[in-house]
Scaffold this active site. Structure first.
Site, mmCIF file in Angstrom:
data_model
loop_
_atom_site.group_PDB
_atom_site.id
_atom_site.type_symbol
_atom_site.label_atom_id
_atom_site.label_comp_id
_atom_site.label_asym_id
_atom_site.label_seq_id
_atom_site.Cartn_x
_atom_site.Cartn_y
_atom_site.Cartn_z
ATOM 1 N N LYS A 1 4.002 -5.397 -56.988
ATOM 2 C CA LYS A 1 3.570 -6.341 -58.026
ATOM 3 C C LYS A 1 3.127 -5.615 -59.304
ATOM 4 O O LYS A 1 2.947 -4.392 -59.298
ATOM 5 C CB LYS A 1 2.442 -7.212 -57.456
ATOM 6 C CG LYS A 1 2.885 -8.088 -56.272
ATOM 7 C CD LYS A 1 1.790 -9.085 -55.884
ATOM 8 C CE LYS A 1 2.225 -9.960 -54.725
ATOM 9 N NZ LYS A 1 1.213 -11.008 -54.405
ATOM 10 N N HIS B 1 4.098 -7.767 -52.120
ATOM 11 C CA HIS B 1 4.484 -8.990 -51.402
ATOM 12 C C HIS B 1 5.499 -8.593 -50.338
ATOM 13 O O HIS B 1 6.308 -7.695 -50.561
ATOM 14 C CB HIS B 1 5.135 -10.003 -52.349
ATOM 15 C CG HIS B 1 5.857 -11.100 -51.615
ATOM 16 N ND1 HIS B 1 5.204 -12.218 -51.153
ATOM 17 C CD2 HIS B 1 7.152 -11.220 -51.225
ATOM 18 C CE1 HIS B 1 6.095 -12.979 -50.513
ATOM 19 N NE2 HIS B 1 7.274 -12.394 -50.541
ATOM 20 N N ASN C 1 -2.776 -8.084 -55.650
ATOM 21 C CA ASN C 1 -2.826 -7.466 -54.316
ATOM 22 C C ASN C 1 -1.663 -6.518 -54.027
ATOM 23 O O ASN C 1 -1.311 -6.297 -52.876
ATOM 24 C CB ASN C 1 -3.008 -8.530 -53.223
ATOM 25 C CG ASN C 1 -1.787 -9.411 -53.042
ATOM 26 O OD1 ASN C 1 -0.894 -9.416 -53.873
ATOM 27 N ND2 ASN C 1 -1.745 -10.150 -51.946
ATOM 28 N N TYR D 1 8.139 -18.535 -55.752
ATOM 29 C CA TYR D 1 6.941 -18.960 -55.026
ATOM 30 C C TYR D 1 6.872 -20.484 -54.846
ATOM 31 O O TYR D 1 5.779 -21.037 -54.664
ATOM 32 C CB TYR D 1 5.687 -18.462 -55.736
ATOM 33 C CG TYR D 1 5.352 -17.007 -55.454
ATOM 34 C CD1 TYR D 1 5.057 -16.580 -54.155
ATOM 35 C CD2 TYR D 1 5.306 -16.062 -56.472
ATOM 36 C CE1 TYR D 1 4.736 -15.253 -53.888
ATOM 37 C CE2 TYR D 1 4.980 -14.728 -56.212
ATOM 38 C CZ TYR D 1 4.700 -14.334 -54.911
ATOM 39 O OH TYR D 1 4.373 -13.030 -54.647
ATOM 40 N N GLU E 1 14.550 -14.986 -49.568
ATOM 41 C CA GLU E 1 13.949 -14.142 -50.616
ATOM 42 C C GLU E 1 14.905 -13.041 -51.062
ATOM 43 O O GLU E 1 14.998 -12.733 -52.245
ATOM 44 C CB GLU E 1 12.633 -13.547 -50.118
ATOM 45 C CG GLU E 1 11.551 -14.605 -49.948
ATOM 46 C CD GLU E 1 10.211 -14.028 -49.535
ATOM 47 O OE1 GLU E 1 9.264 -14.818 -49.388
ATOM 48 O OE2 GLU E 1 10.087 -12.794 -49.367
#
Ligand code: CMP
Length: 140
Positions: A10, A116, A113, A50, A127
């Site tokens: 990320k 993913h 965070n 998402y 995905e």
């Protein structure tokens, strides 16, 4: 079984310049990089990726964060890749992530965070197809 999973480094971890450190953990765990690209997501692209979280209260913050800078998107292949990758990442909330996991070491908050990862075989397939045409995946 040999599986494929989608991994995203990320914007926070890309900005921290730790792509290589995170890739090293994948390699050390026998996960092979079989496709990769850096991408600055548009808002529509992040919302689409998402979409399953669209009704969640954190959706807007999540999308804004994911478009705040480039991400590194990777397909990993290996034995038990989906669970193995999730174990390497640690808990979604870095405060709850086990010592030595990617999120414990590199993440700052549940939003920022660091990584993913796909959570199941069905979502992994969806995905992976979101980012990579079959012809740009190099299984070996
Ligand atoms: P990720 O695995 O990318 O999937 C959705 C993301 O939403 C998750 O990681 C977190 O970064 C973010 N998020 C923010 N708040 C929450 C929450 N309460 N529960 C789950 N995910 C959250």
């Amino acid at each position: 079984a040999i599986e494929r999973t989608l991994s995203i480094i990320k914007p926070d971890a890309v900005a921290k310049n730790v792509i290589g450190q995170i890739y090293s953990r994948f390699e050390a765990a026998d996960l092979k990089i079989i496709a990769a690209r850096m991408v600055q997501l548009s808002r529509a692209e992040a919302e689409g990726f998402y979409a399953v979280h669209a009704a969640r209260p954190f959706f807007n913050d999540l999308v804004n964060f994911m478009i705040s800078g480039p991400v590194m998107v990777t397909v990993l292949e290996g034995e038990n890749a989906i669970l193995k990758h999730r174990d390497l990442m640690g808990a979604t909330d870095p405060k709850k992530a086990e010592k030595g996991t990617i999120r414990a070491d590199f993440a700052d908050s549940i939003d920022a965070n660091a990584v993913h990862g796909s959570d199941a075989a069905e979502t992994a397939a969806v995905e992976i197809a979101y980012y990579f045409p079959a012809l740009s995946i190099y299984s070996r």
